[in-house]
Design a protein around this motif. Structure first.
Motif, PDB file in Angstrom:
ATOM      1  N   ILE A 343       9.395 -19.847  16.919  1.00  0.00           N
ATOM      2  CA  ILE A 343      10.318 -20.524  16.002  1.00  0.00           C
ATOM      3  C   ILE A 343      11.708 -20.638  16.621  1.00  0.00           C
ATOM      4  CG2 ILE A 343      11.575 -20.254  13.821  1.00  0.00           C
ATOM      5  CD1 ILE A 343       8.989 -19.177  12.597  1.00  0.00           C
ATOM      6  N   PHE A 344      12.206 -19.548  17.190  1.00  0.00           N
ATOM      7  CA  PHE A 344      13.553 -19.583  17.755  1.00  0.00           C
ATOM      8  C   PHE A 344      13.576 -20.230  19.134  1.00  0.00           C
ATOM      9  CE2 PHE A 344      14.062 -16.413  14.424  1.00  0.00           C
ATOM     10  CZ  PHE A 344      15.254 -16.848  13.859  1.00  0.00           C
ATOM     11  N   ASP A 345      12.438 -20.252  19.810  1.00  0.00           N
ATOM     12  CA  ASP A 345      12.334 -21.062  21.015  1.00  0.00           C
ATOM     13  C   ASP A 345      12.514 -22.536  20.656  1.00  0.00           C
ATOM     14  OD1 ASP A 345      11.180 -21.888  23.801  1.00  0.00           O
ATOM     15  OD2 ASP A 345       9.826 -22.824  22.361  1.00  0.00           O
ATOM     16  N   GLY A 346      11.883 -22.966  19.556  1.00  0.00           N
ATOM     17  CA  GLY A 346      12.041 -24.334  19.100  1.00  0.00           C
ATOM     18  C   GLY A 346      13.469 -24.648  18.715  1.00  0.00           C
ATOM     19  N   CYS A 347      14.146 -23.696  18.109  1.00  0.00           N
ATOM     20  CA  CYS A 347      15.551 -23.877  17.751  1.00  0.00           C
ATOM     21  C   CYS A 347      16.395 -24.106  18.996  1.00  0.00           C
ATOM     22  CB  CYS A 347      16.046 -22.652  16.989  1.00  0.00           C
ATOM     23  SG  CYS A 347      17.817 -22.678  16.602  1.00  0.00           S
ATOM     24  N   PHE A 348      16.214 -23.284  20.012  1.00  0.00           N
ATOM     25  CA  PHE A 348      16.974 -23.407  21.257  1.00  0.00           C
ATOM     26  C   PHE A 348      16.738 -24.763  21.922  1.00  0.00           C
ATOM     27  CE2 PHE A 348      15.965 -23.006  25.857  1.00  0.00           C
ATOM     28  CZ  PHE A 348      17.256 -23.168  26.345  1.00  0.00           C
ATOM     29  N   ILE A 349      15.471 -25.166  22.032  1.00  0.00           N
ATOM     30  CA  ILE A 349      15.137 -26.419  22.711  1.00  0.00           C
ATOM     31  C   ILE A 349      15.694 -27.619  21.947  1.00  0.00           C
ATOM     32  CG2 ILE A 349      13.250 -27.932  23.376  1.00  0.00           C
ATOM     33  CD1 ILE A 349      13.564 -25.591  25.231  1.00  0.00           C
ATOM     34  N   ALA A 350      15.556 -27.622  20.633  1.00  0.00           N
ATOM     35  CA  ALA A 350      15.985 -28.768  19.837  1.00  0.00           C
ATOM     36  C   ALA A 350      17.488 -28.993  19.910  1.00  0.00           C
ATOM     37  CB  ALA A 350      15.561 -28.578  18.379  1.00  0.00           C
ATOM     38  N   LEU A 351      18.251 -27.952  20.234  1.00  0.00           N
ATOM     39  CA  LEU A 351      19.707 -28.062  20.231  1.00  0.00           C
ATOM     40  C   LEU A 351      20.294 -28.443  21.584  1.00  0.00           C
ATOM     41  CD1 LEU A 351      20.610 -24.964  18.031  1.00  0.00           C
ATOM     42  CD2 LEU A 351      20.747 -27.359  17.388  1.00  0.00           C
ATOM     43  N   LEU A 352      19.498 -28.447  22.649  1.00  0.00           N
ATOM     44  CA  LEU A 352      20.044 -28.731  23.977  1.00  0.00           C
ATOM     45  C   LEU A 352      20.710 -30.101  24.039  1.00  0.00           C
ATOM     46  CD1 LEU A 352      17.418 -27.350  26.538  1.00  0.00           C
ATOM     47  CD2 LEU A 352      19.731 -26.525  26.097  1.00  0.00           C
ATOM     48  N   PRO A 354      21.599 -32.338  21.496  1.00  0.00           N
ATOM     49  CA  PRO A 354      22.739 -32.521  20.592  1.00  0.00           C
ATOM     50  C   PRO A 354      24.004 -31.789  21.023  1.00  0.00           C
ATOM     51  CG  PRO A 354      20.729 -32.195  19.328  1.00  0.00           C
ATOM     52  CD  PRO A 354      20.367 -31.959  20.767  1.00  0.00           C
ATOM     53  N   ILE A 355      23.871 -30.563  21.546  1.00  0.00           N
ATOM     54  CA  ILE A 355      25.065 -29.830  21.965  1.00  0.00           C
ATOM     55  C   ILE A 355      25.708 -30.512  23.175  1.00  0.00           C
ATOM     56  CG2 ILE A 355      25.865 -27.667  23.016  1.00  0.00           C
ATOM     57  CD1 ILE A 355      23.969 -26.166  21.209  1.00  0.00           C
ATOM     58  N   ALA A 356      24.887 -31.000  24.102  1.00  0.00           N
ATOM     59  CA  ALA A 356      25.434 -31.716  25.256  1.00  0.00           C
ATOM     60  C   ALA A 356      26.191 -32.965  24.810  1.00  0.00           C
ATOM     61  CB  ALA A 356      24.317 -32.082  26.235  1.00  0.00           C
ATOM     62  N   PHE A 357      25.634 -33.714  23.869  1.00  0.00           N
ATOM     63  CA  PHE A 357      26.308 -34.896  23.342  1.00  0.00           C
ATOM     64  C   PHE A 357      27.596 -34.500  22.614  1.00  0.00           C
ATOM     65  CE2 PHE A 357      22.406 -36.990  24.332  1.00  0.00           C
ATOM     66  CZ  PHE A 357      22.708 -38.345  24.424  1.00  0.00           C
ATOM     67  N   ASP A 358      27.574 -33.367  21.904  1.00  0.00           N
ATOM     68  CA  ASP A 358      28.768 -32.911  21.196  1.00  0.00           C
ATOM     69  C   ASP A 358      29.896 -32.551  22.163  1.00  0.00           C
ATOM     70  OD1 ASP A 358      27.637 -33.216  18.720  1.00  0.00           O
ATOM     71  OD2 ASP A 358      27.063 -31.113  18.492  1.00  0.00           O
ATOM     72  N   LEU A 359      29.551 -31.877  23.244  1.00  0.00           N
ATOM     73  CA  LEU A 359      30.568 -31.352  24.143  1.00  0.00           C
ATOM     74  C   LEU A 359      31.193 -32.417  25.033  1.00  0.00           C
ATOM     75  CD1 LEU A 359      28.970 -27.957  25.261  1.00  0.00           C
ATOM     76  CD2 LEU A 359      30.928 -28.286  23.737  1.00  0.00           C
ATOM     77  N   VAL A 360      30.386 -33.357  25.524  1.00  0.00           N
ATOM     78  CA  VAL A 360      30.909 -34.314  26.511  1.00  0.00           C
ATOM     79  C   VAL A 360      30.790 -35.766  26.074  1.00  0.00           C
ATOM     80  CG1 VAL A 360      30.384 -32.723  28.396  1.00  0.00           C
ATOM     81  CG2 VAL A 360      28.724 -34.496  27.791  1.00  0.00           C
ATOM     82  N   GLY A 361      30.041 -36.056  25.008  1.00  0.00           N
ATOM     83  CA  GLY A 361      29.883 -37.425  24.550  1.00  0.00           C
ATOM     84  C   GLY A 361      28.697 -38.123  25.195  1.00  0.00           C
ATOM     85  N   PRO A 362      28.232 -39.225  24.608  1.00  0.00           N
ATOM     86  CA  PRO A 362      27.042 -39.929  25.111  1.00  0.00           C
ATOM     87  C   PRO A 362      27.180 -40.449  26.531  1.00  0.00           C
ATOM     88  CG  PRO A 362      27.587 -40.642  22.883  1.00  0.00           C
ATOM     89  CD  PRO A 362      28.729 -39.813  23.349  1.00  0.00           C
ATOM     90  N   ALA A 363      28.396 -40.909  26.921  1.00  0.00           N
ATOM     91  CA  ALA A 363      28.565 -41.512  28.241  1.00  0.00           C
ATOM     92  C   ALA A 363      28.329 -40.520  29.363  1.00  0.00           C
ATOM     93  CB  ALA A 363      29.966 -42.114  28.361  1.00  0.00           C
ATOM     94  N   ASP A 364      28.620 -39.244  29.134  1.00  0.00           N
ATOM     95  CA  ASP A 364      28.498 -38.223  30.170  1.00  0.00           C
ATOM     96  C   ASP A 364      27.334 -37.274  29.921  1.00  0.00           C
ATOM     97  OD1 ASP A 364      30.755 -39.173  31.496  1.00  0.00           O
ATOM     98  OD2 ASP A 364      32.106 -37.969  30.283  1.00  0.00           O
ATOM     99  N   ALA A 365      26.531 -37.555  28.899  1.00  0.00           N
ATOM    100  CA  ALA A 365      25.495 -36.602  28.501  1.00  0.00           C
ATOM    101  C   ALA A 365      24.406 -36.441  29.552  1.00  0.00           C
ATOM    102  CB  ALA A 365      24.868 -37.027  27.175  1.00  0.00           C
ATOM    103  N   SER A 366      24.069 -37.525  30.286  1.00  0.00           N
ATOM    104  CA  SER A 366      22.953 -37.438  31.226  1.00  0.00           C
ATOM    105  C   SER A 366      23.237 -36.405  32.318  1.00  0.00           C
ATOM    106  CB  SER A 366      22.670 -38.808  31.850  1.00  0.00           C
ATOM    107  OG  SER A 366      23.776 -39.272  32.593  1.00  0.00           O
ATOM    108  N   GLN A 367      24.425 -36.472  32.918  1.00  0.00           N
ATOM    109  CA  GLN A 367      24.736 -35.502  33.965  1.00  0.00           C
ATOM    110  C   GLN A 367      25.058 -34.135  33.391  1.00  0.00           C
ATOM    111  OE1 GLN A 367      26.845 -36.389  37.492  1.00  0.00           O
ATOM    112  NE2 GLN A 367      26.489 -38.584  37.380  1.00  0.00           N
TER     113      GLN A 367
END
Length: 502
Positions: A343-352, A354-367
């Motif tokens: 269950i908590f493995d799923g929580c960790f994976i599902a947030l990778l 969204p958190i990347a998009f939150d921190l740097v935005g969509p334009a820089d999310a890939s790298q």
């Protein structure tokens, strides 16, 4: 937030991502990609036992390197995959990855020595998986924004579905047709990644800007050094984001013991509970992980939810449960433990994502995702073989599971440095929208010849068509009364009035 704004195709216009439509086909293809890749990686424990039996004389340490190399290369090459995704697009990169992974899996069926699998299954399969996996996350940002958490939960649920099914399928095939014929059948499954890549139709298309003088484009023929070329393709701006830096330090550190239960739980049960089914535990873990991805993916979309703290909770639970595995002497206690772990493995994976998009935005999310997964490759590669070495040395998995549970708990403490300030998807979205609005305004002014002044005292008047000596790599290109300074390192045009610069 990034100073670079990606150009938007006509399908998006001013309305933002479509939040559905063809995006659901993309979501389904991404789900299948994630399921295929991580379904195989998560069932490494089943193949681990088969490899021990098929290559007599190999120990747990040597055998664990097969699956660990595939895991490590998958994540290590994510940085390269993110750069290729930026340069060639999600579709081309994903198709190339599917081809490489297919070749790796098929060639694994003809090896004669265990060490050859390090190259075929480990390197080739891992490289192809990486090239297919990164675009499957990036493409979601082209079609979804408000539903990003839910969509990431659905996509990562694919690996849970495959993790539930593959242990029993692999066990049956290994018993009936043997290891190498199983590899041939799995190559057909991996080949479907090519089809998934064809589905990734991009909406955000990065267009290289051109400044026109007297109706013709001015071309820069200056030769660049290797360092300049590397800087052009690497997005180094994200490393000035301190919260992102802390995140990419804390998450990889927490992952040292992450794959240890997946790789060794089957062999562990085989020794301590010979009558029980270790493969069933992997299935339970996968099913629980799927539930966690769906539930926490949806929960993370609520504005009041702090995604970083939610990820901290998942690491803390994973660490505690992993350390408890050796003291659980009843099979049903192990079942409960792996369900919580899943269950908590799923929580960790599902947030990778969204958190990347939150921190740097969509334009820089890939790298941003690529760098994270690249750094995570080291602990993910080292963890399972180190646990195998401890088992070979001590004859027991007790110490291996104890040590595997410590890094997630320490990683939880590191991530407190990220969540100290106010952190929400809403704030990050506002910043991204402001940056996009500024970019659109500048592009509009450039088209109309409009920006008539600058408040930057450090700027001096430049001669049109010559290198700007105080702006490394940038060139002044004239258009009417407006000076366009094109920076090829950033793929942007800086616009100044070349007549009345302050």
């Amino acid at each position: 937030m990034s100073g670079r704004a990606a150009e938007q195709g006509p399908a998006e216009g001013d309305r933002g991502p479509p939040e559905g439509g063809y995006g659901w086909a993309v979501c389904l293809a991404s789900l299948w990609t994630n399921g295929t890749i991580f379904g195989l990686l998560n069932t490494s424990g089943v193949l681990f036992v088969a490899l021990l039996e098929s290559f007599p004389g190999s120990d747990a340490f040597q055998t664990a390197w097969v699956g660990s190399t595939a895991i490590g290369v998958t994540f290590f090459c994510s940085t390269v995959a993110s750069i290729l995704t930026d340069q060639f697009g999600c579709r081309a990169t994903a198709i190339a990855g599917g081809i490489v992974a297919f070749i790796g899996m098929l060639s694994s069926s003809v090896v004669t020595h265990l060490q050859q699998l390090y190259l075929t299954y480990g390197v080739l399969m891992g490289l192809g998986s990486s090239l297919a996996y990164t675009p499957s996350l990036v493409i979601l940002g082209h079609y979804f924004h408000r539903r990003m958490g839910l969509v990431n939960g659905l996509v990562t649920f694919g690996s849970s579905i495959f993790t539930m099914v593959l242990p029993f399928v692999l066990k049956y095939m290994l018993k009936k047709i043997g290891l190498f014929t199983t590899f041939r059948i799995l190559s057909g499954l991996v080949g479907t990644l090519i089809i998934c890549g064809c589905v990734y139709k991009p909406l955000l298309v990065k267009q290289r800007p051109q400044a026109i003088q007297n109706g013709s484009a001015l071309v820069n023929d200056r030769r660049r050094t290797f360092g300049e070329k590397l800087k052009k393709h690497l997005n180094l701006r994200i490393w000035r984001n301190r919260r992102y830096v802390v995140w990419v330090i804390g998450v990889p550190f927490a992952l040292f013991g992450y794959f240890v239960p997946y790789v060794h739980i089957v062999n562990y049960v085989r020794h301590v509970m010979p009558e029980a089914s270790g493969e069933a535990l992997v299935t339970y873990m996968g099913a629980a992980s799927g539930v966690g991805r769906l539930v926490f993916g949806k929960v993370s979309d609520f504005p009041c939810v702090n995604r970083i703290m939610l990820q901290q909770l998942s690491f803390l639970a994973i660490g505690i449960v992993t350390t408890l595995l050796p003291v659980l002497v009843h099979y049903y206690a192990l079942v409960c433990a792996v369900i919580v772990l899943g269950i908590f493995d799923g929580c960790f994976i599902a947030l990778l994502g969204p958190i990347a998009f939150d921190l740097v935005g969509p334009a820089d999310a890939s790298q941003a995702i690529g760098f994270l997964l690249g750094l995570a490759s080291v602990p993910l590669t080292v963890g399972p073989p180190l646990a195998g070495w401890i088992y070979d040395f001590t004859g027991s998995y007790n110490a291996a599971f104890f040590y595997a549970g410590a890094p997630p708990i320490i990683g939880t403490c590191i991530l407190f440095l990220v969540s100290l300030g106010k952190f929400s998807a809403e704030n990050a979205t506002d910043k991204h929208d402001d940056a996009a609005d500024t970019s659109d305004e500048n592009k509009s002014l450039a088209a109309n010849g409009g920006l008539t002044g600058s408040s930057d005292d450090s700027l001096t008047k430049k001669t049109v068509g010559t290198q700007c000596s105080d702006l490394d790599g940038e060139f002044a290109l004239g258009a009417g009364s407006v000076m366009h300074i094109y920076n090829p390192e950033e793929d942007v045009i800086l616009i100044y009035d070349r007549i009345s610069v302050v």
